[in-house]
Enzyme design. Structure first.
Site, mmCIF file in Angstrom:
data_model
loop_
_atom_site.group_PDB
_atom_site.id
_atom_site.type_symbol
_atom_site.label_atom_id
_atom_site.label_comp_id
_atom_site.label_asym_id
_atom_site.label_seq_id
_atom_site.Cartn_x
_atom_site.Cartn_y
_atom_site.Cartn_z
ATOM 1 N N GLY A 267 -4.313 -43.018 -19.214
ATOM 2 C CA GLY A 267 -4.790 -41.784 -18.586
ATOM 3 C C GLY A 267 -6.139 -41.357 -19.104
ATOM 4 N N GLY A 269 -8.973 -38.687 -20.922
ATOM 5 C CA GLY A 269 -9.046 -37.809 -22.080
ATOM 6 C C GLY A 269 -9.129 -38.561 -23.392
ATOM 7 N N GLU A 292 -6.818 -46.399 -13.625
ATOM 8 C CA GLU A 292 -7.501 -45.522 -12.688
ATOM 9 C C GLU A 292 -8.941 -45.328 -13.134
ATOM 10 O OE1 GLU A 292 -5.131 -41.935 -11.527
ATOM 11 O OE2 GLU A 292 -6.704 -41.042 -12.720
ATOM 12 N N ASN A 382 -6.353 -29.186 -15.779
ATOM 13 C CA ASN A 382 -7.170 -30.078 -14.935
ATOM 14 C C ASN A 382 -6.469 -30.423 -13.625
ATOM 15 O OD1 ASN A 382 -9.085 -30.279 -17.022
ATOM 16 N ND2 ASN A 382 -7.927 -31.934 -17.979
ATOM 17 N N GLY A 386 -3.688 -38.902 -11.604
ATOM 18 C CA GLY A 386 -2.869 -40.053 -11.224
ATOM 19 C C GLY A 386 -1.629 -40.207 -12.069
HETATM 20 N N1 COA Z 1 -0.609 -25.645 -24.866
HETATM 21 C C1 COA Z 1 -1.857 -25.158 -24.708
HETATM 22 N N2 COA Z 1 -2.982 -25.920 -24.857
HETATM 23 C C2 COA Z 1 -2.818 -27.201 -25.216
HETATM 24 C C3 COA Z 1 -1.552 -27.770 -25.428
HETATM 25 C C4 COA Z 1 -0.416 -26.934 -25.220
HETATM 26 N N3 COA Z 1 0.820 -27.402 -25.382
HETATM 27 N N4 COA Z 1 -1.715 -29.062 -25.781
HETATM 28 C C5 COA Z 1 -3.039 -29.292 -25.788
HETATM 29 N N5 COA Z 1 -3.707 -28.179 -25.455
HETATM 30 C C6 COA Z 1 -5.147 -28.011 -25.343
HETATM 31 C C7 COA Z 1 -5.901 -28.558 -26.534
HETATM 32 O O1 COA Z 1 -5.904 -27.614 -27.582
HETATM 33 C C8 COA Z 1 -7.265 -28.793 -25.949
HETATM 34 O O2 COA Z 1 -7.906 -27.537 -25.832
HETATM 35 P P1 COA Z 1 -9.501 -27.375 -26.019
HETATM 36 O O3 COA Z 1 -10.093 -28.114 -24.859
HETATM 37 O O4 COA Z 1 -9.692 -25.907 -25.963
HETATM 38 O O5 COA Z 1 -9.807 -28.016 -27.338
HETATM 39 C C9 COA Z 1 -6.964 -29.268 -24.530
HETATM 40 O O6 COA Z 1 -5.615 -28.835 -24.264
HETATM 41 C C10 COA Z 1 -7.040 -30.781 -24.346
HETATM 42 O O7 COA Z 1 -6.154 -31.377 -25.260
HETATM 43 P P2 COA Z 1 -6.528 -32.653 -26.124
HETATM 44 O O8 COA Z 1 -5.534 -32.688 -27.232
HETATM 45 O O9 COA Z 1 -7.955 -32.671 -26.487
HETATM 46 O O10 COA Z 1 -6.136 -33.851 -25.143
HETATM 47 P P3 COA Z 1 -6.879 -34.686 -24.024
HETATM 48 O O11 COA Z 1 -8.370 -34.544 -24.007
HETATM 49 O O12 COA Z 1 -6.373 -36.051 -24.198
HETATM 50 O O13 COA Z 1 -6.340 -34.023 -22.659
HETATM 51 C C11 COA Z 1 -4.704 -33.405 -21.004
HETATM 52 C C12 COA Z 1 -4.975 -33.844 -22.459
HETATM 53 C C13 COA Z 1 -3.208 -33.350 -20.790
HETATM 54 C C14 COA Z 1 -5.340 -32.046 -20.732
HETATM 55 C C15 COA Z 1 -5.374 -34.467 -20.056
HETATM 56 O O14 COA Z 1 -4.912 -35.754 -20.396
HETATM 57 C C16 COA Z 1 -5.034 -34.201 -18.591
HETATM 58 O O15 COA Z 1 -5.650 -33.394 -17.928
HETATM 59 N N6 COA Z 1 -4.011 -34.899 -18.072
HETATM 60 C C17 COA Z 1 -3.537 -34.720 -16.697
HETATM 61 C C18 COA Z 1 -4.170 -35.700 -15.755
HETATM 62 C C19 COA Z 1 -3.792 -37.108 -16.094
HETATM 63 O O16 COA Z 1 -2.902 -37.376 -16.879
HETATM 64 N N7 COA Z 1 -4.436 -38.080 -15.489
HETATM 65 C C20 COA Z 1 -4.054 -39.442 -15.851
HETATM 66 C C21 COA Z 1 -4.227 -40.430 -14.833
HETATM 67 S S1 COA Z 1 -5.831 -41.172 -15.169
#
Ligand code: COA
Length: 500
Positions: A267, A269, A292, A382, A386
Site C-alpha cells: 500500500g 505511505g 498499485e 485519505n 486500493g
Molecule cells: N488515530 C488517529 N490518527 C492516526 C492513527 C489513529 N489510530 N494511526 C495513525 N494516525 C495518524 C498518524 O499519527 C499520522 O498523522 P500525521 O500525518 O499527523 O503525522 C497519520 O495518521 C499517518 O500515519 P503514519 O503512521 O505516518 O502512516 P502512513 O503514512 O503509512 O499512512 C494510512 C497510513 C492508513 C493513513 C495510509 O496508508 C492510507 O491512507 N491508507 C488507505 C489507503 C490505502 O491503503 N491504499 C493502499 C492501496 S495502494
C-alpha cells in the site's frame, strides 16, 4: 517552443494546431461539468490546466465534479479547494486542505474502491465525462496518447470523454514509450476473461487509442512530478518487516510458499514503503510485485537483486530516487509495466495471481476489523484507495500499523474500530512492531486472544485484556460490551489519551 521541435512529441501533424495556453484550455470548462483528470499518487497528473482553472475561478466562479485516478501532486487539490472549484471529488485524495473541506462537509467526497470508478463510468452509473484532462509524454501518428508516470483512470477518461485536453509534458522522458499496457475490459455480462496470466503479461497497447478529433486542446508543460513525501523507516517499521520476514519464513518451511513468495502488493505511505524495503533483508529472491503504486522501496529491491518484475499503475518516488531511477530508466524499463488502475487492482486478477496484499491500517480491533480511513469514525484521512480491492481478493491479506499513534495517546488496537473499511472476513494477518497475529482459521474469540497477546502495545494490553475478559463473560460469538465499545475513542476526545 517552435511547433516543429514538437514533432517527436506530437506525431500527428494536424494536432500541432491545437496547442493553446493553459488559460485557453481552462476556459473550456463550464460550471457543473464532470472532469476526469490524470494523476495517481502524485504521478502523471495534469499540471497546468487545473492550476489555470483555479486561477480562473477567482474571478469567474464555477464548480465541477473532479474524478482522478487517485491523489494529485503540485498542490492541485489544495488550489482547487481554495478556489471553491470542487463540488464533488472521487475516488481518492491525500491533501490536507481538501481533507479539511471534506470534513467540514463543503466538498462531497466519494471514497471508492479504485478498481470500480471506470466500471461505473462505462455502465453510465456515473458521468458522462465532459472533458478528460490528461498528461501524456507524446501523441502517436494516429492520435494515441502515450501516458507518463501513471495511468490510473486516464485511459478510460480519454476514451469515454466527450472532449480531451492533453498536457504534453516535456520533462517526462520519451523513454517512457513502451512502458504502458492499456487493456480495457469489455462490456458486462458478456465480458471475456482478462487474459493476464502473470505479473509481466502484456495484453494491451502501449498507448491510449482515441480519435484525434476528440482532442480539443493541447497544452505544453515542462514540470516534473511532485516528489513523494514518504518518510524514512524507523525502528518500528523495521520490527514490522522482521515479523513479516519470520512469518513468510514459516510459510516457506511449512511448504505453503517458496522463497519467491507469491506476487506482492504494498500500500501507500511510509509504513508500507519501509516494510517492503525491509524484505530485502530476508532470504527471498525473484520476488514479483503486482501492485498499485511503485514507491522507492521497489527500486531498492531491484538494486538488491531481490525483485524480478514490478507491475503497477504509477511510479511515485522521492526526489533522490526519481533522479536515480529516471536517469537510469533503461536499466529498469524491461522489468516494469504500468496498467490502468482497474487492471492493477482487478479482483479477477488479484484472485487469479494469488497476491499477497500488504496494506496499512489506522486502527484495528480485537476481532480483526480494520479502519484505514476515518479518524474517530468521522474524519476522513485519505480514502480506502486500493486497499479493499486487494484485501478482499488476496491470497493473504495483511494489514500493518504501529501499535501507537500520537505518541502513546492512541492505541491502534481498540475494542471496536470506529469505522470499518475491511471486515474481519477480509483480514488474514495483522502486524505491529510488537508482533504478528495469524488469524487464518481462527474464530473471533481465538482471534482476540492472538491480537491482544501479539499486537497491542504493552501500555494498553491489560486494559484491552480487561475489556475482552468482561465481554466474554457476557457471552456471544463475537463478545462485546456495546456501551464501552467506543469508550477508548471517547476518552481520548475528553482527556487527550485513550489510557484509562
Ligand atoms: N488515530 C488517529 N490518527 C492516526 C492513527 C489513529 N489510530 N494511526 C495513525 N494516525 C495518524 C498518524 O499519527 C499520522 O498523522 P500525521 O500525518 O499527523 O503525522 C497519520 O495518521 C499517518 O500515519 P503514519 O503512521 O505516518 O502512516 P502512513 O503514512 O503509512 O499512512 C494510512 C497510513 C492508513 C493513513 C495510509 O496508508 C492510507 O491512507 N491508507 C488507505 C489507503 C490505502 O491503503 N491504499 C493502499 C492501496 S495502494
Amino acid at each position: 517552443m517552435n511547433p516543429a521541435d514538437l514533432s517527436a512529441r506530437i506525431r500527428h501533424p494536424a494536432l500541432l494546431e491545437r496547442i493553446v495556453a493553459p488559460e485557453i484550455a481552462a476556459a473550456m470548462i463550464e460550471d457543473g461539468m464532470i472532469i476526469g483528470m490524470s494523476g495517481f499518487t502524485k504521478a502523471g497528473d495534469a499540471k497546468a490546466v487545473p492550476i489555470a482553472m483555479a486561477e480562473r475561478a477567482r474571478t469567474d466562479p464555477f464548480q465541477i465534479t473532479l474524478i482522478t485516478g487517485a491523489s494529485l501532486g503540485h498542490d492541485i487539490d489544495r488550489m482547487l479547494t481554495e478556489a471553491h472549484v470542487l463540488s464533488r471529488r472521487m475516488p481518492f485524495q491525500a491533501d490536507p486542505t481538501l481533507r479539511k473541506a471534506i470534513n467540514r462537509g463543503e466538498v462531497m467526497f466519494i471514497d471508492q474502491h479504485l478498481s470500480e470508478t471506470v466500471e461505473h463510468l462505462r455502465s453510465n452509473q456515473l458521468g458522462p465525462i465532459d472533458y478528460a484532462i490528461v498528461e501524456a509524454a507524446a501523441i502517436t501518428e494516429d492520435g494515441g496518447l502515450i501516458p507518463t508516470t501513471s495511468i490510473g483512470n486516464s485511459a478510460s477518461f480519454a476514451m469515454l470523454a466527450k472532449k480531451v485536453i492533453v498536457e504534453i509534458n516535456l520533462s517526462q522522458p520519451l523513454g517512457l514509450d513502451g512502458l504502458h499496457d492499456i487493456y480495457i475490459p469489455g462490456k458486462r455480462p458478456t465480458r471475456a476473461p482478462i487474459p493476464l496470466m502473470a505479473c509481466d503479461s502484456r495484453v494491451g497497447t502501449p498507448y491510449v487509442p482515441i480519435a484525434p478529433e476528440k482532442i480539443a486542446a493541447i497544452v505544453i508543460t515542462n514540470e516534473i512530478d511532485s516528489a513523494s513525501s514518504v518518510l524514512p523507516g524507523d525502528s518500528e517499521t523495521s520490527a514490522i518487516a522482521r515479523h513479516l520476514i519470520a512469518f513468510f519464513g514459516n510459510e516457506v518451511a511449512s511448504g505453503r510458499l517458496d522463497l519467491t513468495l507469491q506476487p506482492l502488493q504494498a500500500g501507500i505511505g511510509t509504513i508500507a514503503n519501509s516494510v517492503l524495503k525491509g524484505l530485502a533483508d530476508g532470504p527471498f529472491h525473484h520476488l514479483r510485485l503486482y501492485s498499485e503504486v511503485l514507491q522507492d522501496s521497489t527500486f531498492d529491491l531491484f538494486d538488491a537483486g531481490k525483485l524480478s518484475f514490478a507491475s503497477a499503475s504509477s511510479i511515485t518516488l522521492s526526489a533522490p530516487y526519481a533522479e536515480r531511477v529516471f536517469s537510469n530508466f533503461e536499466r529498469y524499463k524491461d522489468k516494469l509495466v504500468l496498467r490502468p488502475q482497474e487492471i492493477s487492482n482487478h479482483p479477477e486478477i488479484i484472485r487469479r495471481l494469488g497476491i499477497i496484499g500488504i496494506n496499512t491500517a489506522l486502527e484495528f480491533d480485537i476481532y480483526g476489523n480494520v479502519n484505514s480511513t476515518h479518524v474517530d469514525g468521522s474524519n476522513m484521512m485519505n480514502g480506502i484507495g486500493g486497499s479493499g480491492d486487494f484485501a478482499r481478493n488476496a491470497y493473504l491479506s495483511i494489514f500493518v500499523t504501529k501499535s501507537l499513534a500520537k505518541n502513546d495517546d492512541i492505541s491502534s488496537v481498540v475494542p471496536m474500530v470506529s469505522h470499518v473499511d475491511h471486515t474481519e472476513h477480509d483480514v488474514d494477518i495483522l502486524v505491529t512492531e510488537i508482533g504478528l497475529a495469524d488469524l487464518r482459521n481462527r474464530a473471533p474469540r481465538e482471534r482476540a486472544r492472538l491480537i491482544i497477546d501479539n499486537c497491542v502495545h504493552p501500555s494498553y494490553r491489560a486494559q484491552l485484556d480487561d475489556y475482552f475478559t468482561r465481554a466474554t463473560a457476557r457471552g456471544g460469538h463475537t463478545p462485546h460490551l456495546l456501551e464501552e465499545a467506543f469508550s477508548w475513542h471517547m476518552r481520548r476526545k475528553a482527556t487527550g489519551s485513550m489510557k484509562a
